[in-house]
Design a protein around this motif. Sequence first.
Motif, PDB file in Angstrom:
ATOM      1  N   ARG A   1       0.830  -1.207   0.000  1.00 11.65           N
ATOM      2  CA  ARG A   1       0.000   0.000   0.000  1.00 11.65           C
ATOM      3  C   ARG A   1       0.866   1.259   0.000  1.00 11.65           C
ATOM      4  NH1 ARG A   1      -3.040  -2.789   3.883  1.00 11.65           N
ATOM      5  NH2 ARG A   1      -2.038  -1.535   5.519  1.00 11.65           N
ATOM      6  N   THR A   2       1.912   1.241   0.793  1.00  8.91           N
ATOM      7  CA  THR A   2       2.792   2.412   0.871  1.00  8.91           C
ATOM      8  C   THR A   2       3.503   2.647  -0.460  1.00  8.91           C
ATOM      9  OG1 THR A   2       3.148   1.997   3.233  1.00  8.91           O
ATOM     10  CG2 THR A   2       4.709   3.467   2.113  1.00  8.91           C
ATOM     11  N   ALA A   3       3.981   1.563  -1.078  1.00  5.17           N
ATOM     12  CA  ALA A   3       4.664   1.693  -2.372  1.00  5.17           C
ATOM     13  C   ALA A   3       3.722   2.264  -3.418  1.00  5.17           C
ATOM     14  CB  ALA A   3       5.196   0.339  -2.814  1.00  5.17           C
ATOM     15  N   ARG A   4       2.472   1.801  -3.436  1.00  7.08           N
ATOM     16  CA  ARG A   4       1.497   2.356  -4.389  1.00  7.08           C
ATOM     17  C   ARG A   4       1.249   3.831  -4.097  1.00  7.08           C
ATOM     18  NH1 ARG A   4      -3.044  -2.501  -4.243  1.00  7.08           N
ATOM     19  NH2 ARG A   4      -1.985  -3.947  -5.684  1.00  7.08           N
ATOM     20  N   GLY A   5       1.233   4.173  -2.818  1.00  8.14           N
ATOM     21  CA  GLY A   5       0.968   5.561  -2.432  1.00  8.14           C
ATOM     22  C   GLY A   5       2.071   6.523  -2.815  1.00  8.14           C
ATOM     23  N   LEU A   6       3.246   6.003  -3.120  1.00  6.32           N
ATOM     24  CA  LEU A   6       4.352   6.873  -3.551  1.00  6.32           C
ATOM     25  C   LEU A   6       4.089   7.493  -4.912  1.00  6.32           C
ATOM     26  CD1 LEU A   6       7.395   4.641  -2.485  1.00  6.32           C
ATOM     27  CD2 LEU A   6       6.506   6.672  -1.311  1.00  6.32           C
ATOM     28  N   ARG A   7       3.141   6.889  -5.659  1.00  2.72           N
ATOM     29  CA  ARG A   7       2.777   7.365  -7.008  1.00  2.72           C
ATOM     30  C   ARG A   7       3.992   7.415  -7.942  1.00  2.72           C
ATOM     31  NH1 ARG A   7      -2.362   8.661  -7.194  1.00  2.72           N
ATOM     32  NH2 ARG A   7      -3.472   9.234  -5.261  1.00  2.72           N
ATOM     33  N   LEU A   8       4.843   6.438  -7.791  1.00  3.33           N
ATOM     34  CA  LEU A   8       5.985   6.275  -8.689  1.00  3.33           C
ATOM     35  C   LEU A   8       5.660   5.193  -9.702  1.00  3.33           C
ATOM     36  CD1 LEU A   8       8.884   6.258  -6.062  1.00  3.33           C
ATOM     37  CD2 LEU A   8       8.202   8.173  -7.538  1.00  3.33           C
ATOM     38  N   ALA A   9       6.390   5.190 -10.802  1.00  7.08           N
ATOM     39  CA  ALA A   9       6.241   4.105 -11.775  1.00  7.08           C
ATOM     40  C   ALA A   9       6.580   2.781 -11.107  1.00  7.08           C
ATOM     41  CB  ALA A   9       7.147   4.347 -12.975  1.00  7.08           C
ATOM     42  N   HIS A  10       5.975   1.712 -11.598  1.00  5.98           N
ATOM     43  CA  HIS A  10       6.066   0.405 -10.942  1.00  5.98           C
ATOM     44  C   HIS A  10       7.507  -0.025 -10.682  1.00  5.98           C
ATOM     45  CE1 HIS A  10       5.122  -3.893 -10.245  1.00  5.98           C
ATOM     46  NE2 HIS A  10       6.188  -4.125 -10.997  1.00  5.98           N
ATOM     47  N   ASN A  11       8.339  -0.001 -11.718  1.00  6.10           N
ATOM     48  CA  ASN A  11       9.709  -0.488 -11.552  1.00  6.10           C
ATOM     49  C   ASN A  11      10.555   0.447 -10.697  1.00  6.10           C
ATOM     50  OD1 ASN A  11       9.312  -2.833 -13.071  1.00  6.10           O
ATOM     51  ND2 ASN A  11       9.808  -1.802 -14.999  1.00  6.10           N
ATOM     52  N   VAL A  12      10.190   1.724 -10.647  1.00 11.39           N
ATOM     53  CA  VAL A  12      10.901   2.665  -9.780  1.00 11.39           C
ATOM     54  C   VAL A  12      10.511   2.406  -8.327  1.00 11.39           C
ATOM     55  CG1 VAL A  12      11.285   5.104  -9.249  1.00 11.39           C
ATOM     56  CG2 VAL A  12      11.000   4.363 -11.634  1.00 11.39           C
ATOM     57  N   ALA A  13       9.212   2.199  -8.078  1.00  6.46           N
ATOM     58  CA  ALA A  13       8.744   1.934  -6.711  1.00  6.46           C
ATOM     59  C   ALA A  13       9.230   0.586  -6.196  1.00  6.46           C
ATOM     60  CB  ALA A  13       7.217   1.982  -6.671  1.00  6.46           C
ATOM     61  N   ARG A  14       9.611  -0.298  -7.098  1.00  3.64           N
ATOM     62  CA  ARG A  14      10.104  -1.622  -6.691  1.00  3.64           C
ATOM     63  C   ARG A  14      11.313  -1.495  -5.761  1.00  3.64           C
ATOM     64  NH1 ARG A  14      11.291  -7.195  -8.051  1.00  3.64           N
ATOM     65  NH2 ARG A  14      13.563  -7.467  -8.226  1.00  3.64           N
ATOM     66  N   ARG A  15      12.123  -0.483  -5.977  1.00  3.10           N
ATOM     67  CA  ARG A  15      13.313  -0.335  -5.135  1.00  3.10           C
ATOM     68  C   ARG A  15      12.916  -0.185  -3.668  1.00  3.10           C
ATOM     69  NH1 ARG A  15      18.250   3.955  -6.297  1.00  3.10           N
ATOM     70  NH2 ARG A  15      19.793   2.916  -4.993  1.00  3.10           N
ATOM     71  N   TYR A  16      11.872   0.626  -3.432  1.00  2.37           N
ATOM     72  CA  TYR A  16      11.377   0.774  -2.056  1.00  2.37           C
ATOM     73  C   TYR A  16      10.828  -0.557  -1.553  1.00  2.37           C
ATOM     74  CZ  TYR A  16       7.998   1.725   1.630  1.00  2.37           C
ATOM     75  OH  TYR A  16       7.273   1.675   2.797  1.00  2.37           O
ATOM     76  N   THR A  17      10.038  -1.235  -2.380  1.00  6.56           N
ATOM     77  CA  THR A  17       9.407  -2.486  -1.967  1.00  6.56           C
ATOM     78  C   THR A  17      10.450  -3.542  -1.612  1.00  6.56           C
ATOM     79  OG1 THR A  17       7.623  -1.983  -3.515  1.00  6.56           O
ATOM     80  CG2 THR A  17       7.703  -4.206  -2.651  1.00  6.56           C
ATOM     81  N   VAL A  18      11.455  -3.679  -2.464  1.00  6.03           N
ATOM     82  CA  VAL A  18      12.501  -4.677  -2.218  1.00  6.03           C
ATOM     83  C   VAL A  18      13.232  -4.369  -0.914  1.00  6.03           C
ATOM     84  CG1 VAL A  18      14.704  -5.588  -3.047  1.00  6.03           C
ATOM     85  CG2 VAL A  18      12.797  -5.281  -4.641  1.00  6.03           C
ATOM     86  N   THR A  19      13.581  -3.102  -0.720  1.00  7.50           N
ATOM     87  CA  THR A  19      14.307  -2.727   0.496  1.00  7.50           C
ATOM     88  C   THR A  19      13.488  -3.029   1.745  1.00  7.50           C
ATOM     89  OG1 THR A  19      15.487  -0.974  -0.672  1.00  7.50           O
ATOM     90  CG2 THR A  19      15.409  -0.808   1.725  1.00  7.50           C
ATOM     91  N   GLU A  20      12.202  -2.676   1.722  1.00  2.46           N
ATOM     92  CA  GLU A  20      11.366  -2.891   2.902  1.00  2.46           C
ATOM     93  C   GLU A  20      11.117  -4.380   3.152  1.00  2.46           C
ATOM     94  OE1 GLU A  20      10.275  -0.544   5.142  1.00  2.46           O
ATOM     95  OE2 GLU A  20      11.768   0.618   4.011  1.00  2.46           O
ATOM     96  N   LEU A  21      10.886  -5.158   2.112  1.00  2.86           N
ATOM     97  CA  LEU A  21      10.668  -6.594   2.295  1.00  2.86           C
ATOM     98  C   LEU A  21      11.934  -7.277   2.815  1.00  2.86           C
ATOM     99  CD1 LEU A  21       8.521  -7.456  -0.860  1.00  2.86           C
ATOM    100  CD2 LEU A  21       7.784  -7.544   1.541  1.00  2.86           C
ATOM    101  N   LEU A  22      13.100  -6.861   2.287  1.00  2.69           N
ATOM    102  CA  LEU A  22      14.355  -7.447   2.782  1.00  2.69           C
ATOM    103  C   LEU A  22      14.592  -7.075   4.248  1.00  2.69           C
ATOM    104  CD1 LEU A  22      16.724  -6.926  -0.288  1.00  2.69           C
ATOM    105  CD2 LEU A  22      15.767  -9.082   0.540  1.00  2.69           C
ATOM    106  N   SER A  23      14.241  -5.850   4.611  1.00  2.00           N
ATOM    107  CA  SER A  23      14.389  -5.444   6.010  1.00  2.00           C
ATOM    108  C   SER A  23      13.476  -6.282   6.901  1.00  2.00           C
ATOM    109  CB  SER A  23      14.056  -3.955   6.175  1.00  2.00           C
ATOM    110  OG  SER A  23      14.989  -3.150   5.479  1.00  2.00           O
ATOM    111  N   ALA A  24      12.243  -6.535   6.422  1.00  4.07           N
ATOM    112  CA  ALA A  24      11.314  -7.366   7.203  1.00  4.07           C
ATOM    113  C   ALA A  24      11.834  -8.796   7.317  1.00  4.07           C
ATOM    114  CB  ALA A  24       9.925  -7.340   6.553  1.00  4.07           C
TER     115      ALA A  24
END
Length: 757
Positions: free
Chosen positions: A346-369
Amino acid sequence: MPVGQSDTSGTVSPERAALAAEQGRVDAMYTRLDELRDRTAHRLAAAHLQERSGFAAIVERESRAYEHARERARLGSVEEGLCFGRIDIVHDDGPEARYIGRIGLRDAEYETILVDWRAPAARPFYAATPGDPQGVIRRRHLRVRRRRVVGLDDEVFDIDGLGADDRRRLVGEAALLSSLRSGRTGRMGDIVATIQTEQDRVIRARLDGVLVVQGGPGTGKTVAALHRAAYLLYTHRHVLERRGVLVVGPNPAFLRYIGDVLPSLGETDAVMSTLGGLFPGVSAHRHDPYPVAALKGDTRVVDLLRSAVADRQRTPREAFGADDLVVEVDGTTLTVPGSTCAHIVRTARGLRLAHNVARRYTVTELLSALARAEAEALGRPFQREDARFVRERLWSEDPVREAVDALWPVLTPQALLRGLLTDRDALSRVGARAGFSPDEAALLHRPADADWTVQDVPLLDEAAELLGRDEGGRRARERRAAAERAEEERYAQGVLEFTGLADEGVLDAATLAARHRHGGADLTTAERAGADREWAYGHVIVDEAQELSPMAWRTVMRRVPTRSLTVVGDLAQTGSAAGAVSWTGALEPYARGKVHVERLRVNYRTPAPIMEVAADVLREAAPDEEPPESVREDGAPPRAVPLPADLDGLAALVDGERGRIGEGKVAVITADERVAAVRAALPTAARAEELENDVVVLTATEAKGLEFDAVVVVDPQALLAAPRGANDLYVALTRATRRLTVAHTGPLPAVLRRLAG
């Protein structure tokens, strides 16, 4: 018949005489070019043999060799298109024939035999217009292939300024205009003046904004638009030479057809493409069926694609059917709660970035979890200072990568669109979210092995915008390249200082380093632009623009953020499922208040008797549009010929037309569903990609923008049966410049009643 040879009457045709004369001049240019190439090759060889001892000698030798190699490459690059134009211009001391080409050439006596297109002396070739001829009597375009002059086209600004012999040798449109001017009534002279005024307005219009050239068949809108591009290129060279010009045509045959005009655009290497070629790596030629094309051309597809992207951003429940994310790493089970994963998505979608650009945030957060989950599973505290190291270690594990990719994958436009269109369940699910009915969603389904269609290209382009690119890798490569360049330049500077050349200004370190850098020759503007989807062109020309759908216009407009366009078309000829019904409706959303329409109203190619037949069809196809006014009354009257359903007799009919027009070309035009039968009846006829043949079989769509000496329209009722059939029939009827025959296999349609009897 060889150039210059007499015809059966014992005389030489004006065109062949002109070709022979120009061939002699072009031969002299190529002879001189060969001499210069030989001389440069000898100098290059001599430079390589120069003394090699000592740093200074090495640098001097390489500098000379480099300059000679550059000159050799320059001379080698102009083999095709060496000379492409001529102007006959008046001076105080008399007339001059000035030839224009890609480079300047002088003969052995240092007399100019070819003017570089960038030189001030070449400016009138680009800048002369009927309203401001700048002393030019005639402008001639030369088409040269493999050192042979294969075609000429004249534009005359002052017919009285030409001698009698030159008037006899006029070719192309100028010959027609000359004959019109010599008509017995004053009306012909007025018409010629009208043609010149109309085209002058088009050519000299401002660079900024969207210029629409609305013109019916035979009004010369395409040639006027291309001449406008040449004029703009010269007048605004500092803008257009750097960014380039994009020409979008309706089909490959049309691009080949206009390819002979474009050398006058000079060295910018204008990019020519169909809509199906605007997405790098994809070359689409096939069209979708009418209902599918209409749906894909609608901007509602943007919502469908957004929904398709969101559908690939998943929680563990959506990806695996499980509440939590569970990954096995080195025998340890790592569990991330589903609520945590859902929050990250939800947070990554809320960034309103292009999918592959927002992936960087998603990958970092999932790896941290996952790092926290690992610390918890191993019974040790999570250390934030170690988080980066742990994330990198986990990212190297295949199970982790696979799990993360399942939740938020890297997507390419091709993978996204192909995955959507070939999956009925996904289409139904995504389509419902985007407001598509079940029937509409089902209409978009296709087999997995289907080729891309022209209508898919705007969807791929839209998908690329929605997906974006992760810029991290690109920036890292750029940093490495910059560091390598800096190191090379430091070394080069040391060489220059050691040899004492640093203070002499012979070379700078950046130039010396660049000479030794690998990677081959620099790419042309066209090569760089054609490979870069995000390239911003200085100007865009769109021909047969009425065919573009709203989705297609989104694709074009991304490539010209300045909204500097020349849009050429005829609303009466719109045949595509989602084509334009008005220019303001199509273009104002992108350039509000900057759309200007110029109308060309004079048809100087199609004989009036043929246009009268076409005008009857126009009243049904586009009641609000007026047919252009024909100025020619010559030619055989159009006729209707009945044929049996099996098309027996069609070959004899076409052979008869060939015999009547002599050296001209015949087009046989029919509906899409009849083209296979027509080709079977004419097995020796060519297809659209072979326009140089005497007889070619085309659909109405393939015939757009083209013209032929004689046209045979087969089965007009089949053409009329299409959703925009009257428009297609109008296109088919107006391709003829001399003869028109309508071959009908059933009753003659009422709209063609003028041909009855």
